[in-house]
Design a protein around this motif. Structure first.
Motif, PDB file in Angstrom:
ATOM      1  N   LEU A  43       6.012  -3.895   3.941  1.00 51.50           N
ATOM      2  CA  LEU A  43       6.081  -5.345   4.171  1.00 51.50           C
ATOM      3  C   LEU A  43       4.978  -5.791   5.109  1.00 51.50           C
ATOM      4  O   LEU A  43       4.336  -6.817   4.889  1.00 51.50           O
ATOM      5  N   GLU A  83       1.638  -5.763   3.350  1.00 52.50           N
ATOM      6  CA  GLU A  83       1.492  -6.827   2.357  1.00 52.50           C
ATOM      7  C   GLU A  83       1.414  -8.206   3.003  1.00 52.50           C
ATOM      8  O   GLU A  83       0.620  -9.042   2.597  1.00 52.50           O
ATOM      9  N   HIS A  84       2.241  -8.451   4.021  1.00 56.42           N
ATOM     10  CA  HIS A  84       2.359  -9.802   4.578  1.00 56.42           C
ATOM     11  C   HIS A  84       1.638  -9.998   5.905  1.00 56.42           C
ATOM     12  O   HIS A  84       1.351 -11.122   6.276  1.00 56.42           O
ATOM     13  N   PRO A 139       3.568 -12.791  10.117  1.00 55.89           N
ATOM     14  CA  PRO A 139       4.551 -13.289   9.161  1.00 55.89           C
ATOM     15  C   PRO A 139       5.821 -12.431   9.096  1.00 55.89           C
ATOM     16  O   PRO A 139       6.923 -12.963   8.987  1.00 55.89           O
ATOM     17  N   VAL A 140       5.675 -11.105   9.180  1.00 56.70           N
ATOM     18  CA  VAL A 140       6.863 -10.250   9.137  1.00 56.70           C
ATOM     19  C   VAL A 140       7.670 -10.408  10.426  1.00 56.70           C
ATOM     20  O   VAL A 140       8.888 -10.431  10.410  1.00 56.70           O
ATOM     21  N   ALA A 191      11.492 -10.803   0.371  1.00 56.76           N
ATOM     22  CA  ALA A 191      10.168 -10.185   0.379  1.00 56.76           C
ATOM     23  C   ALA A 191      10.230  -8.763  -0.165  1.00 56.76           C
ATOM     24  O   ALA A 191       9.345  -8.340  -0.911  1.00 56.76           O
ATOM     25  N   ASN A 234       8.361  -7.373  -3.610  1.00 61.81           N
ATOM     26  CA  ASN A 234       7.293  -6.402  -3.400  1.00 61.81           C
ATOM     27  C   ASN A 234       7.414  -5.273  -4.421  1.00 61.81           C
ATOM     28  O   ASN A 234       8.375  -4.517  -4.393  1.00 61.81           O
TER      29      ASN A 234
END
Length: 87
Positions: A48, A51-52, A56-57, A70, A74
């Protein structure tokens, strides 16, 4: 059917490492409180973050439903239903 994963090793600046660990602990805590499910660091939270992004996480960690959405979206992480408290 078991998924095959590839290991990735990274050297991080200590400040970035601390930020990643903080986000992991926040996400794991809030998700466990909401769903009584233990997320795994390498299987769920690190993908996560990659990717983000960290911020943001970190922001979504307060909303376990956003984390679940999310994870579901994913393609690189198993669906959270596969995670059990025994894992």
């Amino acid at each position: 059917m078991k998924r095959e994963n590839t290991a990735l090793y990274m050297y991080l600046d200590p400040r970035l490492h601390d930020a990643v660990i903080d986000v992991f602990e926040d996400v794991r805590y809030h998700y466990r409180k909401a769903y009584d499910v233990e997320l795994q660091k390498n299987r769920h939270v690190y993908p996560l973050i990659l990717e983000h992004g960290i911020e943001p996480v970190r922001e979504m960690s307060e909303s376990p439903s956003e984390v679940r959405d999310a994870l579901d979206a994913n393609p690189y992480t198993p669906v959270p239903a596969e995670v059990t408290a025994d894992a």
